[in-house]
Write a protein that holds these residues in place. Structure first.
Motif, PDB file in Angstrom:
ATOM      1  N   GLN A 140       0.825  -1.206   0.000  1.00 34.12           N
ATOM      2  CA  GLN A 140       0.000   0.000   0.000  1.00 34.12           C
ATOM      3  C   GLN A 140       0.860   1.258   0.000  1.00 34.12           C
ATOM      4  OE1 GLN A 140      -2.731   0.276   3.284  1.00 34.12           O
ATOM      5  NE2 GLN A 140      -3.300   2.371   2.831  1.00 34.12           N
ATOM      6  N   HIS A 141       1.860   1.308   0.874  1.00 34.11           N
ATOM      7  CA  HIS A 141       2.730   2.480   0.952  1.00 34.11           C
ATOM      8  C   HIS A 141       3.504   2.679  -0.358  1.00 34.11           C
ATOM      9  CE1 HIS A 141       2.856   2.383   5.642  1.00 34.11           C
ATOM     10  NE2 HIS A 141       1.675   2.717   5.154  1.00 34.11           N
ATOM     11  N   LYS A 142       3.916   1.587  -0.966  1.00 34.12           N
ATOM     12  CA  LYS A 142       4.665   1.673  -2.220  1.00 34.12           C
ATOM     13  C   LYS A 142       3.811   2.301  -3.323  1.00 34.12           C
ATOM     14  CE  LYS A 142       6.947  -1.256  -5.674  1.00 34.12           C
ATOM     15  NZ  LYS A 142       7.300  -2.664  -6.034  1.00 34.12           N
ATOM     16  N   HIS A 143       2.568   1.844  -3.439  1.00 36.17           N
ATOM     17  CA  HIS A 143       1.694   2.394  -4.467  1.00 36.17           C
ATOM     18  C   HIS A 143       1.361   3.858  -4.197  1.00 36.17           C
ATOM     19  CE1 HIS A 143       1.001  -1.865  -5.515  1.00 36.17           C
ATOM     20  NE2 HIS A 143       0.657  -1.399  -6.686  1.00 36.17           N
ATOM     21  N   GLU A 144       1.128   4.220  -2.942  1.00 35.22           N
ATOM     22  CA  GLU A 144       0.819   5.609  -2.614  1.00 35.22           C
ATOM     23  C   GLU A 144       1.969   6.540  -2.990  1.00 35.22           C
ATOM     24  OE1 GLU A 144      -0.075   5.315   1.493  1.00 35.22           O
ATOM     25  OE2 GLU A 144      -2.184   4.756   1.185  1.00 35.22           O
ATOM     26  N   LYS A 145       3.201   6.106  -2.732  1.00 28.89           N
ATOM     27  CA  LYS A 145       4.371   6.921  -3.094  1.00 28.89           C
ATOM     28  C   LYS A 145       4.497   7.052  -4.609  1.00 28.89           C
ATOM     29  CE  LYS A 145       7.122   5.888   1.033  1.00 28.89           C
ATOM     30  NZ  LYS A 145       8.352   5.226   1.560  1.00 28.89           N
ATOM     31  N   GLN A 146       4.251   5.947  -5.323  1.00 27.85           N
ATOM     32  CA  GLN A 146       4.331   5.992  -6.776  1.00 27.85           C
ATOM     33  C   GLN A 146       3.300   6.960  -7.350  1.00 27.85           C
ATOM     34  OE1 GLN A 146       3.840   1.876  -7.863  1.00 27.85           O
ATOM     35  NE2 GLN A 146       6.042   1.433  -7.759  1.00 27.85           N
ATOM     36  N   TRP A 147       2.067   6.898  -6.824  1.00 30.74           N
ATOM     37  CA  TRP A 147       1.021   7.786  -7.335  1.00 30.74           C
ATOM     38  C   TRP A 147       1.349   9.246  -7.049  1.00 30.74           C
ATOM     39  CZ3 TRP A 147      -3.088   4.215  -4.727  1.00 30.74           C
ATOM     40  CH2 TRP A 147      -3.254   3.077  -5.521  1.00 30.74           C
ATOM     41  N   TRP A 148       1.884   9.517  -5.868  1.00 26.08           N
ATOM     42  CA  TRP A 148       2.219  10.896  -5.515  1.00 26.08           C
ATOM     43  C   TRP A 148       3.346  11.430  -6.396  1.00 26.08           C
ATOM     44  CZ3 TRP A 148       0.373  14.982  -3.239  1.00 26.08           C
ATOM     45  CH2 TRP A 148       1.220  16.029  -2.896  1.00 26.08           C
ATOM     46  N   ALA A 191       5.248  14.777 -10.990  1.00 22.47           N
ATOM     47  CA  ALA A 191       5.889  14.826 -12.307  1.00 22.47           C
ATOM     48  C   ALA A 191       4.952  15.434 -13.346  1.00 22.47           C
ATOM     49  CB  ALA A 191       6.306  13.418 -12.734  1.00 22.47           C
ATOM     50  N   LEU A 192       3.668  15.120 -13.258  1.00 21.45           N
ATOM     51  CA  LEU A 192       2.694  15.696 -14.180  1.00 21.45           C
ATOM     52  C   LEU A 192       2.613  17.211 -14.005  1.00 21.45           C
ATOM     53  CD1 LEU A 192       0.413  15.521 -16.252  1.00 21.45           C
ATOM     54  CD2 LEU A 192      -1.158  14.921 -14.375  1.00 21.45           C
ATOM     55  N   LEU A 193       2.560  17.667 -12.773  1.00 19.01           N
ATOM     56  CA  LEU A 193       2.524  19.117 -12.511  1.00 19.01           C
ATOM     57  C   LEU A 193       3.778  19.799 -13.039  1.00 19.01           C
ATOM     58  CD1 LEU A 193       1.079  19.135  -8.868  1.00 19.01           C
ATOM     59  CD2 LEU A 193      -0.093  19.871 -10.960  1.00 19.01           C
ATOM     60  N   GLU A 194       4.913  19.143 -12.883  1.00 22.13           N
ATOM     61  CA  GLU A 194       6.166  19.713 -13.382  1.00 22.13           C
ATOM     62  C   GLU A 194       6.155  19.828 -14.904  1.00 22.13           C
ATOM     63  OE1 GLU A 194       9.708  21.548 -13.247  1.00 22.13           O
ATOM     64  OE2 GLU A 194       8.441  21.013 -11.530  1.00 22.13           O
ATOM     65  N   ARG A 195       5.622  18.803 -15.577  1.00 24.76           N
ATOM     66  CA  ARG A 195       5.530  18.872 -17.034  1.00 24.76           C
ATOM     67  C   ARG A 195       4.592  19.990 -17.480  1.00 24.76           C
ATOM     68  NH1 ARG A 195       5.203  13.247 -16.466  1.00 24.76           N
ATOM     69  NH2 ARG A 195       2.957  13.275 -16.876  1.00 24.76           N
ATOM     70  N   GLN A 196       3.505  20.162 -16.746  1.00 27.06           N
ATOM     71  CA  GLN A 196       2.572  21.240 -17.092  1.00 27.06           C
ATOM     72  C   GLN A 196       3.226  22.608 -16.903  1.00 27.06           C
ATOM     73  OE1 GLN A 196      -0.978  20.615 -14.760  1.00 27.06           O
ATOM     74  NE2 GLN A 196      -1.782  19.050 -16.152  1.00 27.06           N
ATOM     75  N   ARG A 197       3.993  22.756 -15.823  1.00 26.51           N
ATOM     76  CA  ARG A 197       4.684  24.039 -15.610  1.00 26.51           C
ATOM     77  C   ARG A 197       5.718  24.293 -16.708  1.00 26.51           C
ATOM     78  NH1 ARG A 197       4.111  22.617  -9.985  1.00 26.51           N
ATOM     79  NH2 ARG A 197       6.042  21.402 -10.076  1.00 26.51           N
ATOM     80  N   ALA A 198       6.420  23.230 -17.089  1.00 23.67           N
ATOM     81  CA  ALA A 198       7.424  23.374 -18.147  1.00 23.67           C
ATOM     82  C   ALA A 198       6.766  23.756 -19.469  1.00 23.67           C
ATOM     83  CB  ALA A 198       8.205  22.076 -18.304  1.00 23.67           C
TER      84      ALA A 198
END
Length: 248
Positions: free
Chosen positions: A106-114, A119-126
């Motif tokens: 569970q913790h592994k998946h939560e970290k991956q999703w976060w 990364a998506l927000l960073e791409r949008q800012r770029a």
């Protein structure tokens, strides 16, 4: 020689070894000399062969803990659940290992999703920064083409596209929707595993759960029932306890 044949702490091993040392030529029909019968004080005791034939001695079984015999589906109070879990999960390494694996996954998946969301927000800012730079270049080029004065010390106004901003918001909302759906699926799988392990508050009988807005019947003692909100709180509390018990 005997040290290579058995472990001295294993009673069954001792008995098996002794049985191999008995004389196979002696049968039940053989008769001992009368001198041995009349003067051997050990004759009245059972011989080694008799002891081996009687079979291995089974260790006495310990009585099961009282709380372990309680049906977890009938537990609706925290003290009873705590006692039950400490005498079952708390003393079962295999169950602890299974729960530890669920928590780690569970913790592994939560970290991956976060991380993927960041990364998506960073791409949008770029993408936004590149579009702003392109707009600035286009504005300067347009002014020069029409002979308008260009002040290199003053940054040109940046054009923003409402369409682009909406596209970014929709993209982020779609990602969040997918993560929510995946998290619900993972939570249901976790609950199913805990039910299989008979963890209190995850196997509670439906007859012991009362809807908050449902009126109590004349034959129903509402104090002996759990509401859905109470059950959810107890489930969260139980998950915290299991995480503490199964820490690596």
């Amino acid at each position: 020689m005997s040290e290579h044949l058995y472990n001295s702490s294993d009673l069954n091993s001792v008995l098996r070894t002794l049985s191999t040392l008995t004389n196979p030529a002696v049968t039940s029909g053989d008769v001992l000399p009368k001198k041995a019968e009349t003067h051997d004080p050990q004759r009245s005791r059972p011989g080694v062969t008799q002891l081996v034939q009687s079979g291995p001695i089974s260790p006495a079984k310990k009585p099961a803990p009282k709380s372990a015999t309680l049906d977890p589906s009938t537990i609706i109070t925290w003290p009873a659940a705590l006692r039950y879990v400490m005498t079952t999960v708390g003393q079962d390494e295999e169950t602890q290992l299974r729960i530890r694996g669920l928590i780690t996954s569970q913790h592994k998946h939560e970290k991956q999703w976060w991380k993927a969301r960041e990364a998506l927000l960073e791409r949008q800012r770029a993408r936004g920064d590149k579009k702003k730079e392109l707009n600035a270049v286009l504005i300067l080029a347009t002014r020069r083409s029409i002979g308008a004065p260009v002040d290199s010390t003053m940054a040109p106004p940046l054009l923003t596209s409402e369409k682009d901003e909406n596209a970014d918001e929709l993209e982020l909302a779609e990602y969040d929707r997918k993560v929510y759906k995946a998290s619900v699926t993972m939570a249901n799988a976790l609950i199913s595993e805990l039910r299989g392990m008979k963890i209190p508050f995850f196997v509670t009988q439906k007859s012991l759960i009362r809807q908050e807005d449902a009126p109590a019947s004349s034959n129903e003692q509402t104090g002996d029932l759990l509401t859905n909100s109470d059950l959810s709180d107890l489930q969260r509390r139980m998950l915290g306890l299991l995480e503490d018990i199964c820490k690596e």
